[in-house]
Motif scaffolding. Structure first.
Motif, short mmCIF file in Angstrom:
data_model
loop_
_atom_site.label_atom_id
_atom_site.label_comp_id
_atom_site.label_asym_id
_atom_site.label_seq_id
_atom_site.Cartn_x
_atom_site.Cartn_y
_atom_site.Cartn_z
N GLY A 110 29.57 50.23 52.35
CA GLY A 110 29.68 51.06 53.54
C GLY A 110 31.08 51.54 53.87
O GLY A 110 31.31 52.10 54.93
N VAL A 111 32.03 51.31 52.96
CA VAL A 111 33.43 51.66 53.21
C VAL A 111 33.91 52.60 52.12
O VAL A 111 33.63 52.38 50.95
CB VAL A 111 34.31 50.38 53.24
N SER A 112 34.66 53.62 52.51
CA SER A 112 35.24 54.53 51.53
C SER A 112 36.75 54.27 51.42
O SER A 112 37.34 53.58 52.26
CB SER A 112 35.00 55.99 51.93
N LYS A 113 37.37 54.83 50.41
CA LYS A 113 38.83 54.70 50.26
C LYS A 113 39.55 55.24 51.49
O LYS A 113 40.59 54.74 51.88
CB LYS A 113 39.31 55.43 49.00
N HIS A 114 39.00 56.26 52.12
CA HIS A 114 39.59 56.84 53.32
C HIS A 114 39.71 55.80 54.44
O HIS A 114 40.67 55.81 55.22
CB HIS A 114 38.76 58.04 53.79
N ALA A 148 38.64 43.74 55.70
CA ALA A 148 37.31 44.22 56.07
C ALA A 148 36.96 45.54 55.39
O ALA A 148 35.79 45.90 55.31
CB ALA A 148 37.21 44.37 57.59
N VAL A 149 37.98 46.26 54.89
CA VAL A 149 37.72 47.58 54.30
C VAL A 149 38.21 47.71 52.86
O VAL A 149 38.03 48.75 52.25
CB VAL A 149 38.36 48.71 55.15
N ARG A 150 38.81 46.66 52.31
CA ARG A 150 39.33 46.74 50.94
C ARG A 150 38.97 45.46 50.19
O ARG A 150 39.06 44.35 50.72
CB ARG A 150 40.85 46.89 50.96
N PHE A 151 38.56 45.61 48.94
CA PHE A 151 38.24 44.46 48.11
C PHE A 151 39.48 43.58 47.96
O PHE A 151 40.55 44.04 47.58
CB PHE A 151 37.75 44.91 46.73
N ASN A 152 39.32 42.30 48.26
CA ASN A 152 40.40 41.33 48.14
C ASN A 152 39.77 40.07 47.53
O ASN A 152 39.09 39.31 48.21
CB ASN A 152 41.01 41.04 49.51
N ARG A 153 40.00 39.86 46.24
CA ARG A 153 39.37 38.75 45.52
C ARG A 153 39.73 37.40 46.15
O ARG A 153 38.87 36.53 46.29
CB ARG A 153 39.79 38.79 44.04
N HIS A 154 40.99 37.22 46.53
CA HIS A 154 41.41 35.96 47.13
C HIS A 154 40.63 35.69 48.42
O HIS A 154 40.14 34.58 48.65
CB HIS A 154 42.92 35.99 47.40
N HIS A 155 40.48 36.71 49.24
CA HIS A 155 39.73 36.57 50.50
C HIS A 155 38.25 36.24 50.22
O HIS A 155 37.66 35.38 50.87
CB HIS A 155 39.86 37.85 51.33
N ILE A 156 37.67 36.93 49.24
CA ILE A 156 36.27 36.68 48.90
C ILE A 156 36.10 35.25 48.39
O ILE A 156 35.14 34.56 48.75
CB ILE A 156 35.75 37.72 47.88
#
Length: 166
Positions: A110-114, A148-156
């Motif tokens: 549900g999130v775009s690069k924008h 919340a809007v960007r993939f972050n492997r550490h956070h996941i």
């Protein structure tokens, strides 16, 4: 494309796999779901919701005798229809590890690069303008907004570990 590569032990139940997928994609477990494996649907039955013949808490990945290349699906939120294609990429001999981790991925549903621009700029501005009144909490709030809007492997992986501890 939005995807995750997860390392998951075979002794994980389908019920736990559901929670792992929820954590890996940042979903809140607010909607119905189902797995479709070898032509049969599996999931958690809810009063007033869909029912399943088998208890997903008692069905484990190892029960399916998957081979490398086998595929199945996980569907979440039947109104939005999030469909996750799951592919078995590797099967390792049983080990003593029970950890689940995300090794790679891309995107947030549900999130775009924008959508990344404003939170990124807010964090950068705060870092550039930091002074003695800036607190860790101030920065943490901005980092959380970016996560919340960007993939972050550490956070996941932190979310996955918190899910396993539950």
């Amino acid at each position: 494309m939005i995807w995750r590569r997860l390392r998951i032990p075979g002794d994980i139940s389908l019920a736990n796999l559901h929670h792992i997928i929820q954590a890996a994609y940042g979903w809140d477990d607010d909607h119905l779901h189902q797995f479709h494996i070898y032509g049969k649907d599996y999931g958690l039955s809810y009063v007033g919701g869909i029912a399943f013949a088998d208890n997903a808490r008692e069905i484990f990945l190892d029960n399916f005798d998957f081979d490398v290349g086998d595929k199945f699906t996980y569907e979440y939120n039947f109104f939005v229809h999030h469909l996750v294609d799951i592919r078995i990429e590797n099967i390792q001999e049983k080990s003593s590890t029970t950890s689940v981790d995300c090794t790679k991925g891309n995107g947030i549903p549900g999130v775009s690069k924008h959508d990344e621009v404003e939170p990124t700029l807010n964090l950068l501005r705060a870092l550039v303008n930091m002074d003695e009144t800036t607190t860790v909490s101030d920065i943490r709030t901005l980092v959380d907004a970016l996560n919340a809007v960007r993939f972050n492997r550490h956070h996941i992986n932190q979310c996955l570990q918190a899910e396993i501890i539950k």
